[in-house]
Write a protein that holds these residues in place. Sequence first.
Motif, short mmCIF file in Angstrom:
data_model
loop_
_atom_site.label_atom_id
_atom_site.label_comp_id
_atom_site.label_asym_id
_atom_site.label_seq_id
_atom_site.Cartn_x
_atom_site.Cartn_y
_atom_site.Cartn_z
N PRO A 35 51.79 58.20 4.50
CA PRO A 35 51.63 57.32 3.54
C PRO A 35 51.09 56.14 3.33
N GLY A 37 50.52 52.18 1.64
CA GLY A 37 51.27 50.90 1.81
C GLY A 37 50.64 49.75 2.43
N ILE A 94 57.87 52.25 6.81
CA ILE A 94 57.76 53.82 7.06
C ILE A 94 57.69 54.04 8.39
N THR A 169 56.04 50.69 2.16
CA THR A 169 55.73 51.33 0.94
C THR A 169 55.58 50.35 -0.06
N GLU A 171 55.46 52.03 -3.35
CA GLU A 171 55.90 53.06 -4.52
C GLU A 171 56.89 52.41 -5.28
#
Length: 248
Positions: A35, A37, A94, A169, A171
């Motif tokens: 992921p 970030g 995360i 993150t 997002e």
Amino acid sequence: MSCDKGNKPKGDSLPFEQIGSVQSVAGFGKQEGNPEGIPFQLPKGLRFVSRDSYPFDPSIERLFGNMNTFYADINIVSDPTWDGGHVEFPPGLIMLNISPSGIQNGMLMGRVGINVPPNIHDTEGDTTTVYLGVACMNATRGFPWEDNFADDTKNYVIGKGKYRPSVVTTEPEVLKFISLLNDRPGLKLVQHQNPWDAFDEDYIEPEWMKPYNAIQLAFWKMTDGDGLSAPDLNELLTTLDQYSPKQY
């Protein structure tokens, strides 16, 4: 417990009309890769260490977070420059799976703060170990506790030695979801679940587990599905308001 239907959120009282899917984002759902970030870093004078041989300690005072699908252990050691203080782990952090098996990545869903004592040694200080309760980011992957057979872990949802903090993150849809959990002190973790209980024929979901399961199921609709519609949000918020009302 009962719910006053007159207080049920709906229509223009919902914080968002919908929350979109992140199933195409690396590290979420069925997507491979790490992921993206903001990289998470400890304050100067602290570093993460592995502590695989350290037995899981179920003391509640070592458990932090507002979700409990599984726990990831955090082990911090200080150098002589560390004078002691508060360390914060932000929402959206995360916990990346680093084990060979294809198990879940995890996400911290609320801000956590811990105290790391001052270093009173000439070299490394004592190791501080805590456990972060997180949500699963990948509905089709295995759970870290499925291989727990040792006496210290077999009845807990701990993924000991299988995770490391990676990034926070950015997002937007995930941050919207996390915001739904803000200011809900009733979600603070105060007891453990035994994951194997759910396999009993006469299993009945405990009342105290209902908000956590509702959060996880809703989050999986984002990570592995098409996102959350207004009815989905209404259902989640109704459950949260019943078991963990917001406090301002």
